[in-house]
Design a protein around this motif. Structure first.
Motif, PDB file in Angstrom:
ATOM      1  N   ILE A  82       0.836  -1.204   0.000  1.00 50.18           N
ATOM      2  CA  ILE A  82       0.000   0.000   0.000  1.00 50.18           C
ATOM      3  C   ILE A  82       0.869   1.253   0.000  1.00 50.18           C
ATOM      4  O   ILE A  82       0.641   2.194  -0.778  1.00 50.18           O
ATOM      5  CB  ILE A  82      -0.942   0.006   1.221  1.00 50.18           C
ATOM      6  N   LEU A  83       1.875   1.267   0.861  1.00 52.17           N
ATOM      7  CA  LEU A  83       2.751   2.438   0.966  1.00 52.17           C
ATOM      8  C   LEU A  83       3.572   2.623  -0.313  1.00 52.17           C
ATOM      9  O   LEU A  83       3.742   3.751  -0.795  1.00 52.17           O
ATOM     10  CB  LEU A  83       3.669   2.290   2.177  1.00 52.17           C
ATOM     11  N   GLY A  99       8.266  13.888   2.228  1.00 54.92           N
ATOM     12  CA  GLY A  99       7.133  13.818   3.144  1.00 54.92           C
ATOM     13  C   GLY A  99       7.144  12.557   3.986  1.00 54.92           C
ATOM     14  O   GLY A  99       8.148  11.841   4.060  1.00 54.92           O
ATOM     15  N   ARG A 100       6.007  12.290   4.604  1.00 51.31           N
ATOM     16  CA  ARG A 100       5.885  11.116   5.469  1.00 51.31           C
ATOM     17  C   ARG A 100       4.419  10.699   5.559  1.00 51.31           C
ATOM     18  O   ARG A 100       3.524  11.537   5.663  1.00 51.31           O
ATOM     19  CB  ARG A 100       6.432  11.409   6.862  1.00 51.31           C
ATOM     20  N   LYS A 123       6.179   5.748   6.721  1.00 47.02           N
ATOM     21  CA  LYS A 123       7.148   5.726   5.627  1.00 47.02           C
ATOM     22  C   LYS A 123       7.430   7.156   5.189  1.00 47.02           C
ATOM     23  O   LYS A 123       6.515   7.959   5.025  1.00 47.02           O
ATOM     24  CB  LYS A 123       6.581   4.931   4.444  1.00 47.02           C
ATOM     25  N   GLY A 124       8.721   7.463   5.001  1.00 50.25           N
ATOM     26  CA  GLY A 124       9.112   8.781   4.517  1.00 50.25           C
ATOM     27  C   GLY A 124      10.250   9.363   5.337  1.00 50.25           C
ATOM     28  O   GLY A 124      10.446   9.023   6.510  1.00 50.25           O
ATOM     29  N   SER A 221      13.288   7.451   6.438  1.00 50.26           N
ATOM     30  CA  SER A 221      14.058   7.147   5.246  1.00 50.26           C
ATOM     31  C   SER A 221      13.181   7.267   4.015  1.00 50.26           C
ATOM     32  O   SER A 221      11.965   7.023   4.065  1.00 50.26           O
ATOM     33  CB  SER A 221      14.638   5.735   5.332  1.00 50.26           C
ATOM     34  N   ALA A 222      13.796   7.627   2.886  1.00 51.57           N
ATOM     35  CA  ALA A 222      13.074   7.748   1.632  1.00 51.57           C
ATOM     36  C   ALA A 222      13.012   6.434   0.882  1.00 51.57           C
ATOM     37  O   ALA A 222      12.354   6.343  -0.162  1.00 51.57           O
ATOM     38  CB  ALA A 222      13.746   8.807   0.734  1.00 51.57           C
ATOM     39  N   THR A 223      13.677   5.410   1.407  1.00 52.30           N
ATOM     40  CA  THR A 223      13.689   4.098   0.736  1.00 52.30           C
ATOM     41  C   THR A 223      12.905   3.070   1.517  1.00 52.30           C
ATOM     42  O   THR A 223      12.577   3.266   2.675  1.00 52.30           O
ATOM     43  CB  THR A 223      15.135   3.602   0.567  1.00 52.30           C
TER      44      THR A 223
END
Length: 223
Positions: A82-83, A99-100, A123-124, A221-223
């Motif tokens: 989903i994310l 963002g997050r 996540k972000g 984290s962006a990953t």
């Protein structure tokens, strides 16, 4: 006399007035156009973030594996999908880099008229923590409308759950920071879980037989 005549003729010449007026107005026209373009881009970005929050909440309320004879179970892999899908849909916005996302499961508490954040997944890279709901496993909170810790008055139904999504995004200006209305966009969305779900199994109701990575809210984290 010729010089005087020429000066007199020049003084009566109006052919350049339009050019002078345009030159005087040009800076204002350019500034207005740039501001309008930035405002349009901001509005479009805000709408996209809002739709992303709604999509995540909707998808989170529908996920699960099971049959009509058993309660559905959800997994870390499904949440990660989903994310990841939200980030792909955001495309050039760079959702995880700028963002997050915070996905929370609001469930009824043990006491009457209370709710609890059973689990959260984030996540972000943006340093943003939930401002509307406490972290997973926190003390049960009152469902009373006067409860300041629940500003959106979103509470789960009995024996059910609400998927609550918060997105914080650092707006990326189209032209420059001078013309951007705001530097941050925050959107929320909530959806009630559609089917009967297994809320007791796994870890706080989430299974992980695939050993998928957990989208921990302590990781930025962006990953």
């Amino acid at each position: 006399m010729k010089m005087v005549s020429r000066l007199f003729t020049l003084s009566r010449n109006c052919s350049g007035i339009a050019v002078v007026e345009f030159a005087l107005c040009l800076p204002f026209v350019v500034l207005t156009t740039m501001a309008a373009a930035e405002l349009t881009n901001f509005t479009t970005t805000k709408m996209r973030i809002s739709q992303l929050a709604l999509q995540i909440a909707d998808n989170a309320s529908r996920i699960g594996t099971g049959t009509v004879l058993s309660n559905k179970t959800i997994s870390e892999k499904q949440i990660n999908d989903i994310l990841t899908g939200a980030n792909l849909q955001a495309a050039k916005l760079g959702l995880f880099a700028n963002g997050r996302i915070i996905l929370s499961s609001l469930q009824p508490g043990a006491a009457t008229n209370t709710y609890i954040v059973k689990w959260q997944r984030c996540k972000g890279a943006k340093n943003f923590t939930s401002t509307n709901y406490y972290t997973a496993g926190a003390t049960e909170r009152s469902s009373d409308p006067a409860n300041a810790a629940n500003p959106y008055k979103v509470t789960p139904p009995p024996s059910g759950a609400v998927m609550f999504v918060e997105i914080s995004y650092n707006y990326q200006p189209l032209i420059g920071t001078r013309f951007q209305p705001f530097s941050e966009i925050r959107e929320t969305a909530a959806m009630t879980v559609r089917d009967n779900r297994d809320y007791a199994g796994g870890t706080s109701g989430i299974y992980n037989t695939e050993n998928a990575p957990v989208a921990s809210c302590s990781t930025f984290s962006a990953t």
